[in-house]
Write a protein that holds these residues in place. Structure first.
Motif, short mmCIF file in Angstrom:
data_model
loop_
_atom_site.label_atom_id
_atom_site.label_comp_id
_atom_site.label_asym_id
_atom_site.label_seq_id
_atom_site.Cartn_x
_atom_site.Cartn_y
_atom_site.Cartn_z
N GLU A 114 -8.06 5.85 -3.68
CA GLU A 114 -7.90 4.71 -4.58
C GLU A 114 -7.26 5.15 -5.89
O GLU A 114 -7.49 6.27 -6.35
N ASP A 115 -6.44 4.28 -6.47
CA ASP A 115 -5.69 4.50 -7.71
C ASP A 115 -4.48 5.41 -7.52
O ASP A 115 -3.76 5.68 -8.49
N ASP A 116 -4.24 5.88 -6.27
CA ASP A 116 -3.04 6.69 -6.02
C ASP A 116 -1.81 5.79 -6.10
O ASP A 116 -1.84 4.62 -5.70
N LEU A 117 -0.73 6.37 -6.62
CA LEU A 117 0.58 5.70 -6.56
C LEU A 117 1.26 6.13 -5.27
O LEU A 117 1.42 7.33 -5.02
N VAL A 118 1.65 5.18 -4.45
CA VAL A 118 2.29 5.49 -3.18
C VAL A 118 3.66 4.84 -3.13
O VAL A 118 3.87 3.76 -3.69
N GLU A 119 4.58 5.49 -2.46
CA GLU A 119 5.92 4.95 -2.26
C GLU A 119 5.98 4.20 -0.94
O GLU A 119 5.16 4.42 -0.04
N THR A 122 5.08 5.72 2.70
CA THR A 122 4.09 6.79 2.62
C THR A 122 3.05 6.61 3.73
O THR A 122 2.55 5.51 3.95
N LEU A 123 2.71 7.70 4.40
CA LEU A 123 1.71 7.64 5.47
C LEU A 123 0.33 7.35 4.88
O LEU A 123 -0.13 8.05 3.97
N LEU A 124 -0.31 6.31 5.39
CA LEU A 124 -1.66 5.95 4.94
C LEU A 124 -2.71 6.34 5.98
O LEU A 124 -3.72 6.95 5.64
N TYR A 125 -2.47 5.97 7.23
CA TYR A 125 -3.43 6.26 8.29
C TYR A 125 -2.70 6.76 9.53
O TYR A 125 -1.60 6.29 9.84
N THR A 126 -3.34 7.70 10.25
CA THR A 126 -2.90 8.12 11.58
C THR A 126 -4.05 7.90 12.53
O THR A 126 -5.15 8.42 12.31
N GLY A 355 3.49 1.06 -4.73
CA GLY A 355 2.51 0.47 -5.62
C GLY A 355 1.28 1.34 -5.79
O GLY A 355 1.30 2.54 -5.49
N THR A 356 0.21 0.71 -6.26
CA THR A 356 -1.04 1.40 -6.55
C THR A 356 -2.09 0.97 -5.53
O THR A 356 -2.23 -0.21 -5.23
N VAL A 357 -2.83 1.97 -5.02
CA VAL A 357 -3.91 1.67 -4.09
C VAL A 357 -5.08 1.08 -4.87
O VAL A 357 -5.70 1.76 -5.70
N ILE A 358 -5.36 -0.20 -4.65
CA ILE A 358 -6.44 -0.88 -5.36
C ILE A 358 -7.77 -0.65 -4.66
O ILE A 358 -8.81 -0.50 -5.30
N SER A 373 -11.28 -5.47 12.46
CA SER A 373 -11.66 -4.59 11.35
C SER A 373 -11.21 -5.12 10.01
O SER A 373 -11.65 -4.63 8.97
N GLY A 374 -10.31 -6.10 10.01
CA GLY A 374 -9.85 -6.69 8.75
C GLY A 374 -8.94 -5.76 7.97
O GLY A 374 -8.15 -5.00 8.53
N THR A 375 -9.08 -5.80 6.65
CA THR A 375 -8.20 -5.03 5.76
C THR A 375 -8.65 -3.58 5.67
O THR A 375 -9.82 -3.29 5.43
N LEU A 376 -7.70 -2.66 5.87
CA LEU A 376 -8.00 -1.23 5.75
C LEU A 376 -7.84 -0.75 4.32
O LEU A 376 -8.58 0.12 3.86
N ALA A 377 -6.86 -1.30 3.61
CA ALA A 377 -6.61 -0.91 2.22
C ALA A 377 -5.80 -2.02 1.55
O ALA A 377 -5.17 -2.84 2.23
N ILE A 378 -5.84 -2.05 0.22
CA ILE A 378 -5.10 -3.05 -0.56
C ILE A 378 -4.19 -2.31 -1.54
O ILE A 378 -4.64 -1.40 -2.24
#
Length: 540
Positions: A114-119, A122-126, A355-358, A373-378
Motif C-alpha cells: 500500500e502507498d506504492d507508486l506503480v506504473e 507493473t506486475l501486481l499478482y502472479t 498511480g498509487t496503491v490505496i 473474491s471481489g477487489t484484490l487491490a485499489i
C-alpha cells in the motif's frame, strides 16, 4: 352580504311626529325587533361595489404594478461584469481502478505494498498457472498438427519442388490420371556429377586436386572430361584384396546421365579398377500424394525450378475438399491456441494504470476464487483531482474547456484552489422540465484536498467591459423590466407615488454575472428601473 338580503331585512322609517295636541297623550313609535332601516343597507352595498371598481381600474391602469407594493428604484449604469457560473460537487481521483480477476487459484507473488507508486503494466499478482500452461502446450501441439495436415492437403492438390535445381526427368503429362505414390518428375540440385574411383597399386601422392581426368560412362562411345575433386589420405584394401588409392572425380552431366549409370576413369597414366557408380548431387523425385488428373504441368526436362514452386495440379473434388477441411481445422486450432495463451496471461495481473496503491486486500499465499473474491487491490491516479459539476441549461453556454475555476472546501476553510474546466459534456439530464449538463473540472495543485471531499466551484468566464447593465432581480419573466412613467415617482424620486403609472418595457439581454446582467437594447444609461420588494409584499 348581497343587496337582496339587505333589502329583506330593512324596515320603513317612522313618519315624522306631529306636534301633540294639548292634553293629548304622546304616542311612542318603535321598529319591530330584528329590523334595520332599508336606506342604510343600500348605501353600504353601493360602497362595496364602488371600492371593487376602483381596485380593478387601478390594476388595469398600472399593468403588472402591484397596488400598495414597495419598489426600489435602481439606475441603469455601465460597469464591468464578471461572467461566472457556480456549483458544487465531490472530488475524485483523475482515474481509479479496482483490481480483480476471474481466475481461481493460489497467489504466488504480490510484489507491492500500500502507498506504492506503480506504473502501468507493473506486475501486481502472479497466480499458479500450472494447468493453464498445460492447456497452452496442448493447444500449440494441436495447431502444429493442423498446419501439417493443411500442408499435406495442399501438396496433394498442388505438388511442389522439394529442392531448388533442374528437372532431370518428367514422368507424366497433362491429362494423365495418377494415384498416390506415382512419380511425377526428378529434380537435380546441379548439373555436376561425382564418381569415386579406385586405383590399385598407386600411391595417393600420384594424384592431386584439379588434375584432369577422362571418364568413360556406360556404353557411350565418347568419353566425358572430368576433374579430380578429392584424393584419399592413404591407400586402402579393395574388395579384391588389392591395395590402392581412392580418387573422387567431378564431371558435368551432359543431360542424359543418372545414378543408374556406371563409369571408369583414366588419370594420367593410371586406369581405375572396375566400374564405379555415378552419384548425382542433391537429386529428388516428386511423387503424387493424392489421386486425380494432372493439369498445368508446363515444365520440361532441363527446366529450372525453385524449392516450393508448384509443378502442377492433381485435380479432384476429394483433394480440394481435403484442403478446405484442413484450412478450417487450422483456423480452429489457432483460435484455441490464442485463447489458451490469453488465459495464461490472466494468471499475471498487471496494473492497468499508473498511480498509487490505496488498498491491498490479498497477499502472496492467499487463495482467490475468481469474481467471488471481489477487489484484490485499489489504485488511484493522483496526478490531479477532478470534480464533476452539474450546470443549468441557462448557464451552460457560458462554460467552455480551458476556463479557470476557483475551488473552495468547507473542510479547508480560508483556502482557495485553482482548477481548469477539462470537459463540457453534451449528455444532459432533464428533471422536472429543467436540464443540467455535467462539467468536469481538473485540479492539478490540490494541496490538502482529498478524494471524497465536497467542494464549491466558481467557473470564471469572460469579463464584459463597460456593459450597460441592471441588477439581475430587475428583469421579469418575458425579458421585461418595470420603469416609471411620468408622475409615477415621488418628488425626491426615492419612492413610487402612483403605481398605476408604472410601465413594462421589453429588453434584450446579454451576458450576466452573479449580481448584474447586460442590457443590449431597450434601456439607456441613466434611466431608472424598479425592483419589487418581495419581502414587503409577502409581509403585507
Amino acid at each position: 352580504m348581497k343587496t337582496e338580503l339587505m333589502e329583506e331585512g330593512a324596515q320603513s322609517v317612522a313618519p315624522e311626529e306631529t306636534a301633540p295636541q294639548a292634553g293629548a297623550k304622546k304616542r311612542k313609535w318603535s321598529l319591530p325587533r330584528g329590523k334595520k332601516p332599508r336606506r342604510r343597507g343600500l348605501i353600504a352595498g353601493a360602497a362595496v361595489i364602488l371600492a371593487a371598481v376602483i381596485v380593478v381600474t387601478r390594476l388595469q391602469q398600472g399593468g403588472t404594478a402591484q397596488a400598495g407594493a414597495n419598489y426600489q428604484p435602481v439606475p441603469v449604469t455601465r460597469q464591468d461584469i464578471a461572467v461566472t457560473v457556480s456549483g458544487s460537487g465531490t472530488l475524485a481521483p483523475a482515474d481509479a481502478y479496482n483490481v480483480s480477476t476471474l481466475i481461481s487459484g493460489s497467489i504466488e507473488e504480490a510484489p507491492f505494498e500500500e502507498d506504492d507508486l506503480v506504473e502501468k503494466g507493473t506486475l501486481l499478482y502472479t497466480l499458479d498457472s500450472g494447468d493453464a500452461q498445460s492447456s497452452v502446450q496442448r493447444a500449440n501441439i494441436s495447431a502444429a498438427q493442423a498446419r501439417l495436415s493443411l500442408e499435406q492437403a495442399q501438396e496433394a492438390l498442388h505438388p511442389t519442388a522439394p529442392i531448388t535445381g533442374v528437372i532431370n526427368e518428367v514422368f507424366v503429362h497433362n491429362g494423365d490420371s495418377v494415384t498416390a505414390g506415382t512419380a511425377l518428375a526428378k529434380i537435380m540440385t546441379s548439373r555436376d556429377l561425382t564418381i569415386d574411383f579406385l586405383f590399385p597399386y598407386v600411391e595417393p601422392s600420384e594424384f592431386y586436386v584439379g588434375q584432369p581426368a577422362t571418364v568413360f560412362v556406360g556404353d557411350f562411345v565418347d568419353s566425358v572430361p572430368g576433374t579430380v575433386e578429392a584424393v584419399s589420405d592413404s591407400t586402402s584394401v579393395m574388395s579384391n584384396g588389392q591395395e590402392g588409392s581412392s580418387v573422387r572425380v567431378k564431371i558435368k552431366n551432359p543431360g542424359v546421365l543418372s545414378d543408374n549409370f556406371k563409369a571408369s576413369a583414366a588419370i594420367g597414366s593410371y586406369c581405375s579398377y572396375g566400374q564405379a557408380t555415378v552419384s548425382m548431387a542433391g537429386a529428388a523425385t516428386v511423387y503424387s500424394v493424392g489421386s486425380g488428373t494432372v493439369t498445368g504441368f508446363d515444365k520440361l526436362a532441363g527446366s529450372n525450378v525453385a524449392k516450393g514452386e508448384t509443378l502442377c495440379t492433381i485435380e479432384s473434388e476429394a483433394n480440394r475438399a481435403q484442403v478446405e477441411n484442413a484450412r478450417l481445422s487450422v483456423e480452429t486450432a489457432k483460435l484455441s491456441a490464442g485463447s489458451a495463451a490469453d488465459n495464461l496471461d490472466d494468471y499475471r495481473i498487471e496494473s492497468p494504470i499508473s498511480g498509487t496503491v490505496i488498498e491491498k486486500k490479498f497477499k502472496a499465499g492467499d487463495k482467490v476464487d475468481g469474481a467471488a473474491s471481489g477487489t484484490l487491490a485499489i489504485i488511484y491516479d493522483m496526478s490531479c483531482l477532478k470534480v464533476e459539476m452539474d450546470v443549468n441549461e441557462l448557464d451552460i453556454g457560458k462554460v467552455k474547456a480551458g476556463q479557470a475555476v476557483e475551488i473552495t472546501a468547507a473542510a479547508l476553510m480560508g483556502q482557495t484552489f485553482q482548477g481548469t474546466v477539462e470537459r463540457v459534456s453534451v449528455n444532459g439530464t432533464t428533471t422536472s422540465g429543467f436540464t443540467t449538463y455535467p462539467v468536469t473540472i481538473a485540479v492539478a495543485d490540490y494541496g490538502e484536498l482529498k478524494p471524497g471531499m465536497n467542494v464549491s466551484a466558481t467557473i470564471l468566464g469572460e469579463t464584459v467591459k463597460n456593459a450597460l447593465c441592471v441588477p439581475v432581480g430587475a428583469v421579469n419573466r418575458g425579458n421585461t423590466v418595470l420603469v416609471p412613467g411620468e408622475g409615477a415617482m415621488s418628488e425626491d424620486g426615492a419612492a413610487v407615488a402612483d403605481p398605476s403609472r408604472l410601465e413594462e418595457r421589453p429588453v434584450t439581454l446579454g451576458r450576466s454575472g452573479d449580481a448584474y446582467i447586460e442590457i443590449t437594447s431597450g434601456l439607456t444609461e441613466g434611466e431608472t428601473v424598479l425592483i419589487l420588494d418581495q419581502t414587503a409584499v409577502m409581509g403585507g
